[in-house]
Design a protein around this motif. Sequence first.
Motif, PDB file in Angstrom:
ATOM      1  N   GLU A  69      70.050 -28.933 -45.438  1.00  0.00           N
ATOM      2  CA  GLU A  69      71.514 -29.072 -45.373  1.00  0.00           C
ATOM      3  C   GLU A  69      72.083 -29.631 -46.678  1.00  0.00           C
ATOM      4  O   GLU A  69      73.189 -29.279 -47.088  1.00  0.00           O
ATOM      5  CB  GLU A  69      71.945 -29.941 -44.184  1.00  0.00           C
TER       6      GLU A  69
ATOM      7  N   HIS B 225      61.360 -34.927 -49.429  1.00  0.00           N
ATOM      8  CA  HIS B 225      62.331 -35.372 -48.436  1.00  0.00           C
ATOM      9  C   HIS B 225      63.719 -34.759 -48.655  1.00  0.00           C
ATOM     10  O   HIS B 225      64.707 -35.248 -48.125  1.00  0.00           O
ATOM     11  CB  HIS B 225      62.412 -36.905 -48.382  1.00  0.00           C
ATOM     12  N   THR B 226      63.784 -33.678 -49.413  1.00  0.00           N
ATOM     13  CA  THR B 226      65.058 -32.986 -49.593  1.00  0.00           C
ATOM     14  C   THR B 226      65.332 -32.117 -48.355  1.00  0.00           C
ATOM     15  O   THR B 226      64.464 -31.352 -47.933  1.00  0.00           O
ATOM     16  CB  THR B 226      65.018 -32.102 -50.854  1.00  0.00           C
ATOM     17  N   ARG B 227      66.530 -32.230 -47.820  1.00  0.00           N
ATOM     18  CA  ARG B 227      66.852 -31.495 -46.590  1.00  0.00           C
ATOM     19  C   ARG B 227      67.601 -30.200 -46.904  1.00  0.00           C
ATOM     20  O   ARG B 227      68.400 -30.136 -47.840  1.00  0.00           O
ATOM     21  CB  ARG B 227      67.709 -32.374 -45.669  1.00  0.00           C
TER      22      ARG B 227
END
Lengths: 329, 329, 329, 329
Positions: free
Chosen positions: C318, C314-316
């Motif tokens: 941005e 779930h690391t984005r």
Amino acid sequence: MRANAGNVGSYGDDALSRSLNARFGAVFETDVAAFPVVTGTAANSLALSSLVAPYGAVLCDQSAHISNDEGGAPEFFMHGAKLVTLPSADGRMDAEALRTGLRVNAQGGILKPPIHALSLTQATEWGTVYALKDLADLCAIAHDHDIPVHLDGSRLSNAIAHLGCTPAEATWKAGVDVLSFGGTKCGAMAAEAVVFFVNDRTRPVLKDFERRIKRSGHLWSKARFLSAQLLALLEDGLWLKNSAHANAMAQRIVEGLRRHAGAQLPFETQGNEVFVILPDRLVEELEAAGYGFYRWPTPEGVSGTLIRLVPSFHTRIEDVDALLAEISA
Amino acid sequence: MRANAGNVGSYGDDALSRSLNARFGAVFETDVAAFPVVTGTAANSLALSSLVAPYGAVLCDQSAHISNDEGGAPEFFMHGAKLVTLPSADGRMDAEALRTGLRVNAQGGILKPPIHALSLTQATEWGTVYALKDLADLCAIAHDHDIPVHLDGSRLSNAIAHLGCTPAEATWKAGVDVLSFGGTKCGAMAAEAVVFFVNDRTRPVLKDFERRIKRSGHLWSKARFLSAQLLALLEDGLWLKNSAHANAMAQRIVEGLRRHAGAQLPFETQGNEVFVILPDRLVEELEAAGYGFYRWPTPEGVSGTLIRLVPSFHTRIEDVDALLAEISA
Amino acid sequence: MRANAGNVGSYGDDALSRSLNARFGAVFETDVAAFPVVTGTAANSLALSSLVAPYGAVLCDQSAHISNDEGGAPEFFMHGAKLVTLPSADGRMDAEALRTGLRVNAQGGILKPPIHALSLTQATEWGTVYALKDLADLCAIAHDHDIPVHLDGSRLSNAIAHLGCTPAEATWKAGVDVLSFGGTKCGAMAAEAVVFFVNDRTRPVLKDFERRIKRSGHLWSKARFLSAQLLALLEDGLWLKNSAHANAMAQRIVEGLRRHAGAQLPFETQGNEVFVILPDRLVEELEAAGYGFYRWPTPEGVSGTLIRLVPSFHTRIEDVDALLAEISA
Amino acid sequence: MRANAGNVGSYGDDALSRSLNARFGAVFETDVAAFPVVTGTAANSLALSSLVAPYGAVLCDQSAHISNDEGGAPEFFMHGAKLVTLPSADGRMDAEALRTGLRVNAQGGILKPPIHALSLTQATEWGTVYALKDLADLCAIAHDHDIPVHLDGSRLSNAIAHLGCTPAEATWKAGVDVLSFGGTKCGAMAAEAVVFFVNDRTRPVLKDFERRIKRSGHLWSKARFLSAQLLALLEDGLWLKNSAHANAMAQRIVEGLRRHAGAQLPFETQGNEVFVILPDRLVEELEAAGYGFYRWPTPEGVSGTLIRLVPSFHTRIEDVDALLAEISA
């Protein structure tokens, strides 16, 4: 034979066993609680199990007998507590390495079992002996971290004979809290003792220590036969006399080996253990001549075979000289 | 003294220790693997630990020494495996009770540790002795359930002396797989043995059994001093002669007590243990006269004090008679 | 929510739990026995306890999670069996080091716990990934010594995503016998699984494995809520998609750091872990800006602070870019 | 779903987990330390392991779940410490039996593991509930012997609902030191808690309790998903409402069974468990109709089949009535 006379109480309720604390106390010049057992492995493992919670750990040198040579007994008695080892050059732990080890462990937080005891060995597994000052420094660091100190004294008598100090100076005066007192190597049939020096760190674990002995099958019903061996060793300093002889024989071996060009002595011999690297062919020839050796892993980059020679209380000068003559020949 | 001569190998690599299997094999008339240890608690606990997984269980009588009198040693050596007890009238397990116990355990499924061994005691804790036929029935039930049988033989010599059978008939011929052989009670300083009768049930655990001994601190470096004791007991049937004497002394006590109106004998004395309920005041008077007793819990609804009298290999007739005279007086 | 419907059996007797073996079997293309548990520590420790006797040992890399980061859990579940560690450069065990380790252990005889299992980690603790050939070589050496292989697959999905191989190729086809399957790091609330690849080495321990789970308090009564998490991850390769994303984010971080002169990358990033040594002041400034880091011990002779950056499913993008921008600034 | 939002710390360092002590403290009206785990077996075993040394013992009722139904988990977590059981008529320990048990244990001296904890169960395994006065009497006896009290509260909510008392009155005000708080049976997916009531008996073991959790593989990295379940149950008394419903359904069953001539109710139903002996044929007919039962061993001398009926928070009146109608028919 004397211990065999008469009807006496069992499980240590006999006059010989009841006199152990006084005898050990006199020798070590302080208040002690001494518990006899038959092997050094039992002494070390029982002592550590009384200091370390199952979720805890012991800090020791990478060469320690408890870590390498006891078939996992400490882990059994401590119910899985961990032995965390520190590297050293010659079996003697370094104060700076100890401080680093304690810091790294603490940083690990809940992921690392907390250190509950420091275990040192005197004389060490490589035959070297801690100077009393160095021993005291290590103990002080441990105590500063609220950690008690165990001493594996399987060869304590050899160290004392080498240092020329008193048993008290070699142990509790330097900061040792619990001692595995070695009797078998200096003359007993099979007799060691866990000796607690009574202080605030050891007092809480004394009460139930005999339960740990019973629970591991080490409580003799006819305890006098075990106690008698220890009493005999402690009488008139027999344990130290025996070890002084063993040390002298080791020095004689060292001197002989130094005259031999092919022999390398990786460690200083301070007790009764001589480690020597001999040319492979020489070792084979000695074996062919009837000698037997336990081979150690040879350090990387060194050629030859690393063997250990361990004279004891009953090693004769003529046998030492015969070996040296065989090597020269 | 003879064992002390010469230089020999350590950890059992000496002539005396190497001869143990042959000597035990000759006495028991079959192929055995015998491992000496110093206490019955160690023998029982080590034997069971080789048969039972940590998540398993042992079935035994509610009077069993392993369950009541060993300070939790079996649970320690078995890493928490459970002792499941069955009720009995006089220390002898009943075949029907055994079948029920096995059935109830199996019905529990994953909620109950599975039974991995049956442990019986001969002579029992109440001084009674299994008939060979009854012993064989119990072993057969266990084997039908793929469960090996351990025999706590701390007093096996007394049972054999009572039954007048051979050591073989008393053990493996009846179905026993592993025996805790008792030496201390019949004369040794401190010497017992775990004796495996080699068969398909015991063969897989023999290989690593010495590792369990080492890991519990029970492996002697100077093993000959332990082995010598067992060899002496087995020579010319000394263990059985000693026990026959102890049994005879027990019978003499029983006969004397039967003549005393106030004495109740709750169990049949078949080995060397006499359990007797005496009036409280009599017990106190005997104590005042210098005798010492271990008190057992008196059965409900019975008045008096339950004590145990255990003559041994070195109990003299005159001492027995003196006690009986004191009771009569 | 779907798993919550209706009345079902307990302790795994529900349709979801009963379907686990088939689902895992389909994903791994072989016959498996899969047991769900809530943590990787439980999975590793239970798996090893089924392979290793209490008096035995496990061989693993010195960086292994089981040795350094599980609070002594493996030793607890294995009842004191030992973890013997081998040195390596980057968390990947070397075949020659393995051979040496096995030889040294065997030479120790009864003094050293015998090696009963090899435990490897894929991806390793330093974020590197074994090539399939190297993994197969290590497994072959273990099998040649009759030792089964356990794989700590807490990050197996990241390794598979990196290698571009099938789950079967990454495990049993290379010789892995038992897998700790990681689900929590790739998306589950708390769900891992011990996956046995059914063969002659694993078959004997399968029967009682659920007893070990029960005995450690890891058997859920409402097992469907645990099983449902694993089934969801395995559906349509979700576990691998999630991990491919995490790996991609890690590569993006690496590329960004490479453009920064002060950043040193001591290990190759092959999974989703980036180890980087940054100037002390930079780390402090990032912390002041709200970032948080776990500090690793910095290798000797290197200045700076060693931190670990671990993007997840779930690391984005941005957030990665914001960090890199902060570092550049 | 709400707990799943955002990035939070691991291993309990999240807002939900950090609020547990306050929430439990508010419900129990005192200072507590609460540790969530996934099963009652883990809660009981961890709690006891913190109170009992490996060489010690726990006293409990012979019907106790810890002794009969947890696959040996307490012995595993306590490293072989013993469960000593006391007989009772209906699962409720008698004060006199407790005094006797403690006395007999103490008389055994070193041969018996010392009692380190009393474990009680509320509601009991037979569905009965201790009166608060009786619970307090038992706790007072334990405290008089310096023994802390553990309460297996797997069904505590049912007991509180029955007694109409406060959670505080049901626990620490009666003398309970440590509680296994049951959440799964009253609505959670899988959530229990070890709740220490902070006092001089519990304070020393709090510090390292989380280490025991980690070491047994029970520490969740994403702890919020475990904590959220407990917080939901404690909100607005949901745990008690759910249990009051279950109790009411049990009473409805009891009333229905009383009207049936063939049904015998061996114990008083005070929580949500109904034990009933039905004619064998009736049980078989019900099974033929689709009902499933766990069979209990029928008491000696009684004919019929002993089954247990356990309504829960989601048992519907119509399902109860359908069963009763089937029995009548």
